[in-house]
Design a protein around this motif. Structure first.
Motif, PDB file in Angstrom:
ATOM      1  N   GLY A  85      22.835 -19.242 -14.156  1.00 19.51           N
ATOM      2  CA  GLY A  85      23.253 -19.023 -15.370  1.00 19.51           C
ATOM      3  C   GLY A  85      22.935 -17.898 -16.033  1.00 19.51           C
ATOM      4  O   GLY A  85      23.628 -16.982 -16.897  1.00 19.51           O
ATOM      5  N   SER A  86      21.569 -17.424 -16.111  1.00 19.95           N
ATOM      6  CA  SER A  86      21.052 -16.273 -16.751  1.00 19.95           C
ATOM      7  C   SER A  86      21.639 -15.171 -16.012  1.00 19.95           C
ATOM      8  O   SER A  86      21.776 -13.873 -16.723  1.00 19.95           O
ATOM      9  CB  SER A  86      19.335 -16.323 -16.501  1.00 19.95           C
ATOM     10  N   PHE A  87      21.635 -15.028 -14.743  1.00 22.77           N
ATOM     11  CA  PHE A  87      22.437 -13.936 -14.179  1.00 22.77           C
ATOM     12  C   PHE A  87      23.860 -13.630 -14.532  1.00 22.77           C
ATOM     13  O   PHE A  87      24.394 -12.438 -14.924  1.00 22.77           O
ATOM     14  CB  PHE A  87      22.459 -13.909 -12.563  1.00 22.77           C
ATOM     15  N   ILE A  88      24.412 -14.920 -14.802  1.00 25.52           N
ATOM     16  CA  ILE A  88      26.097 -14.792 -15.191  1.00 25.52           C
ATOM     17  C   ILE A  88      25.871 -14.380 -16.883  1.00 25.52           C
ATOM     18  O   ILE A  88      27.010 -13.262 -16.996  1.00 25.52           O
ATOM     19  CB  ILE A  88      26.777 -16.195 -15.065  1.00 25.52           C
ATOM     20  N   LEU A  89      24.934 -14.526 -17.503  1.00 28.17           N
ATOM     21  CA  LEU A  89      24.698 -14.298 -18.970  1.00 28.17           C
ATOM     22  C   LEU A  89      24.683 -12.794 -19.097  1.00 28.17           C
ATOM     23  O   LEU A  89      25.430 -12.152 -19.691  1.00 28.17           O
ATOM     24  CB  LEU A  89      23.818 -15.035 -19.479  1.00 28.17           C
ATOM     25  N   VAL A  90      23.743 -12.161 -18.182  1.00 33.11           N
ATOM     26  CA  VAL A  90      23.429 -10.790 -18.084  1.00 33.11           C
ATOM     27  C   VAL A  90      24.720 -10.025 -17.789  1.00 33.11           C
ATOM     28  O   VAL A  90      25.112  -9.090 -18.372  1.00 33.11           O
ATOM     29  CB  VAL A  90      22.295 -10.467 -17.272  1.00 33.11           C
ATOM     30  N   PHE A  91      25.372 -10.408 -16.719  1.00 31.88           N
ATOM     31  CA  PHE A  91      26.841  -9.846 -16.040  1.00 31.88           C
ATOM     32  C   PHE A  91      27.669  -9.608 -17.344  1.00 31.88           C
ATOM     33  O   PHE A  91      28.083  -8.685 -17.680  1.00 31.88           O
ATOM     34  CB  PHE A  91      26.921 -10.644 -14.779  1.00 31.88           C
ATOM     35  N   VAL A  92      27.921 -10.857 -17.925  1.00 32.07           N
ATOM     36  CA  VAL A  92      28.950 -10.895 -18.878  1.00 32.07           C
ATOM     37  C   VAL A  92      28.477 -10.120 -20.289  1.00 32.07           C
ATOM     38  O   VAL A  92      29.178  -9.426 -20.706  1.00 32.07           O
ATOM     39  CB  VAL A  92      29.347 -12.349 -19.378  1.00 32.07           C
ATOM     40  N   HIS A  93      27.220 -10.214 -20.402  1.00 34.00           N
ATOM     41  CA  HIS A  93      26.896  -9.280 -21.678  1.00 34.00           C
ATOM     42  C   HIS A  93      26.829  -7.893 -21.504  1.00 34.00           C
ATOM     43  O   HIS A  93      27.408  -7.108 -22.085  1.00 34.00           O
ATOM     44  CB  HIS A  93      25.053  -9.529 -21.951  1.00 34.00           C
ATOM     45  N   PHE A  94      26.553  -7.353 -20.408  1.00 36.60           N
ATOM     46  CA  PHE A  94      26.637  -5.984 -20.132  1.00 36.60           C
ATOM     47  C   PHE A  94      27.982  -5.540 -19.835  1.00 36.60           C
ATOM     48  O   PHE A  94      28.482  -4.239 -20.302  1.00 36.60           O
ATOM     49  CB  PHE A  94      25.764  -5.447 -18.817  1.00 36.60           C
ATOM     50  N   ILE A  95      28.835  -6.162 -19.247  1.00 35.37           N
ATOM     51  CA  ILE A  95      30.242  -5.875 -19.256  1.00 35.37           C
ATOM     52  C   ILE A  95      31.009  -6.042 -20.636  1.00 35.37           C
ATOM     53  O   ILE A  95      31.842  -5.036 -20.740  1.00 35.37           O
ATOM     54  CB  ILE A  95      31.256  -7.081 -18.240  1.00 35.37           C
ATOM     55  N   SER A  96      30.612  -6.751 -21.460  1.00 36.12           N
ATOM     56  CA  SER A  96      31.245  -6.981 -22.552  1.00 36.12           C
ATOM     57  C   SER A  96      30.836  -5.781 -23.338  1.00 36.12           C
ATOM     58  O   SER A  96      31.577  -5.205 -24.291  1.00 36.12           O
ATOM     59  CB  SER A  96      31.003  -8.239 -23.489  1.00 36.12           C
ATOM     60  N   GLU A  97      29.573  -5.431 -23.395  1.00 37.84           N
ATOM     61  CA  GLU A  97      29.204  -4.282 -24.032  1.00 37.84           C
ATOM     62  C   GLU A  97      29.715  -2.819 -23.886  1.00 37.84           C
ATOM     63  O   GLU A  97      29.965  -2.039 -24.502  1.00 37.84           O
ATOM     64  CB  GLU A  97      27.522  -4.213 -24.060  1.00 37.84           C
ATOM     65  N   LEU A  98      30.093  -2.883 -22.398  1.00 41.53           N
ATOM     66  CA  LEU A  98      30.901  -1.707 -21.941  1.00 41.53           C
ATOM     67  C   LEU A  98      32.174  -1.601 -22.111  1.00 41.53           C
ATOM     68  O   LEU A  98      32.841  -0.787 -22.791  1.00 41.53           O
ATOM     69  CB  LEU A  98      30.688  -1.656 -20.206  1.00 41.53           C
ATOM     70  N   LEU A  99      33.021  -2.567 -22.024  1.00 41.38           N
ATOM     71  CA  LEU A  99      34.317  -2.774 -21.905  1.00 41.38           C
ATOM     72  C   LEU A  99      34.928  -3.234 -23.250  1.00 41.38           C
ATOM     73  O   LEU A  99      35.994  -2.601 -23.773  1.00 41.38           O
ATOM     74  CB  LEU A  99      35.051  -3.624 -20.934  1.00 41.38           C
ATOM     75  N   ILE A 100      34.279  -4.178 -23.968  1.00 39.84           N
ATOM     76  CA  ILE A 100      34.827  -4.550 -25.126  1.00 39.84           C
ATOM     77  C   ILE A 100      34.344  -3.821 -26.277  1.00 39.84           C
ATOM     78  O   ILE A 100      35.021  -3.424 -27.351  1.00 39.84           O
ATOM     79  CB  ILE A 100      34.681  -6.122 -25.297  1.00 39.84           C
ATOM     80  N   PHE A 101      32.770  -4.015 -26.587  1.00 38.60           N
ATOM     81  CA  PHE A 101      32.146  -3.452 -27.972  1.00 38.60           C
ATOM     82  C   PHE A 101      31.964  -1.747 -27.728  1.00 38.60           C
ATOM     83  O   PHE A 101      31.795  -1.431 -28.641  1.00 38.60           O
ATOM     84  CB  PHE A 101      30.755  -4.301 -28.096  1.00 38.60           C
ATOM     85  N   LYS A 102      31.963  -1.439 -26.476  1.00 38.11           N
ATOM     86  CA  LYS A 102      31.990   0.036 -26.314  1.00 38.11           C
ATOM     87  C   LYS A 102      30.458   0.362 -26.857  1.00 38.11           C
ATOM     88  O   LYS A 102      30.252   1.781 -27.195  1.00 38.11           O
ATOM     89  CB  LYS A 102      32.885   0.783 -27.000  1.00 38.11           C
ATOM     90  N   SER A 103      29.524  -0.450 -26.717  1.00 40.08           N
ATOM     91  CA  SER A 103      28.052  -0.064 -27.198  1.00 40.08           C
ATOM     92  C   SER A 103      27.476   0.611 -25.907  1.00 40.08           C
ATOM     93  O   SER A 103      26.285   1.079 -26.160  1.00 40.08           O
ATOM     94  CB  SER A 103      27.479  -1.055 -27.635  1.00 40.08           C
ATOM     95  N   ALA A 104      27.867   0.402 -24.571  1.00 41.86           N
ATOM     96  CA  ALA A 104      27.225   1.083 -23.472  1.00 41.86           C
ATOM     97  C   ALA A 104      28.343   2.075 -23.039  1.00 41.86           C
ATOM     98  O   ALA A 104      29.593   1.883 -23.108  1.00 41.86           O
ATOM     99  CB  ALA A 104      26.842  -0.089 -22.670  1.00 41.86           C
ATOM    100  N   VAL A 105      27.758   3.131 -22.545  1.00 38.56           N
ATOM    101  CA  VAL A 105      28.474   4.075 -21.725  1.00 38.56           C
ATOM    102  C   VAL A 105      28.471   3.910 -20.071  1.00 38.56           C
ATOM    103  O   VAL A 105      27.244   3.357 -19.791  1.00 38.56           O
ATOM    104  CB  VAL A 105      28.266   5.465 -22.053  1.00 38.56           C
ATOM    105  N   PHE A 106      29.402   4.093 -19.246  1.00 42.27           N
ATOM    106  CA  PHE A 106      29.247   4.086 -17.771  1.00 42.27           C
ATOM    107  C   PHE A 106      28.068   5.040 -17.485  1.00 42.27           C
ATOM    108  O   PHE A 106      28.175   6.273 -17.441  1.00 42.27           O
ATOM    109  CB  PHE A 106      30.503   3.970 -17.114  1.00 42.27           C
ATOM    110  N   SER A 107      26.927   4.479 -16.958  1.00 44.90           N
ATOM    111  CA  SER A 107      25.805   5.389 -16.316  1.00 44.90           C
ATOM    112  C   SER A 107      25.112   4.771 -15.667  1.00 44.90           C
ATOM    113  O   SER A 107      25.130   3.389 -15.570  1.00 44.90           O
ATOM    114  CB  SER A 107      25.015   5.809 -17.856  1.00 44.90           C
ATOM    115  N   VAL A 108      23.795   5.282 -15.024  1.00 43.24           N
ATOM    116  CA  VAL A 108      23.022   4.362 -14.225  1.00 43.24           C
ATOM    117  C   VAL A 108      22.238   3.244 -14.997  1.00 43.24           C
ATOM    118  O   VAL A 108      22.196   2.235 -14.340  1.00 43.24           O
ATOM    119  CB  VAL A 108      21.915   5.513 -13.642  1.00 43.24           C
ATOM    120  N   GLU A 109      22.029   3.741 -16.297  1.00 40.62           N
ATOM    121  CA  GLU A 109      21.549   2.596 -16.958  1.00 40.62           C
ATOM    122  C   GLU A 109      22.198   1.191 -17.043  1.00 40.62           C
ATOM    123  O   GLU A 109      21.658   0.427 -17.237  1.00 40.62           O
ATOM    124  CB  GLU A 109      21.197   3.023 -18.330  1.00 40.62           C
TER     125      GLU A 109
END
Length: 139
Positions: A85-109
């Motif tokens: 569940g913790s891995f799923i939470l991390v995956f969903v968090h970063f996908i949502s920050e990238l695609l929904i909230f746009k707070s992350a940019v597509f990069s190595v980080e």
């Protein structure tokens, strides 16, 4: 050697290494301050505060402890599924920050936590099939 034993050993090692990597990330959050997290959330650097960085560090520490515990007690159902569940939470968090909230940019980080959490999810789902049923603790 029982079928899946090498996969179980690999899975334990993988989860353990990822847990210790998370400990390193935790230290970075508390020592490096905003720099590390600003690179991760490059789409909204103005929202990355010292408080947010420390909160991220505590969250990462909790995940690290959970993952190291899972590596040690891989046959414990509760710990196993909490870790998954913790891995799923991390995956969903970063996908949502990238695609929904746009707070992350597509990069190595951003690719790194997505790749590690995604790989871990797949390994844990597949690995579960190979855990010996008589050794799995059910509570």
């Amino acid at each position: 050697m029982l079928p899946g034993t090498s996969l179980q050993s690999f899975l334990r090692s993988w989860i353990g290494v990822v847990g210790f990597m998370a400990l390193g990330n935790t230290v970075q959050c508390f020592i490096s301050g905003n720099g590390t997290t600003e690179r991760l959330y490059a789409g909204s650097e103005d929202q990355v505060t010292s408080l947010a960085v420390r909160l991220f560090g505590v969250w990462t520490f909790l995940a690290a402890v959970l993952r190291i515990t899972c590596a040690l007690y891989i046959h414990n159902n509760q710990v196993y599924f909490l870790t998954l569940g913790s891995f799923i939470l991390v995956f969903v968090h970063f996908i949502s920050e990238l695609l929904i909230f746009k707070s992350a940019v597509f990069s190595v980080e951003i690719i790194s936590p997505l790749a590690i959490s995604g790989t871990s999810i797949i390994l844990m789902i597949v690995g579960r099939w190979f855990l010996e049923p008589h050794k799995v603790k059910r509570h």
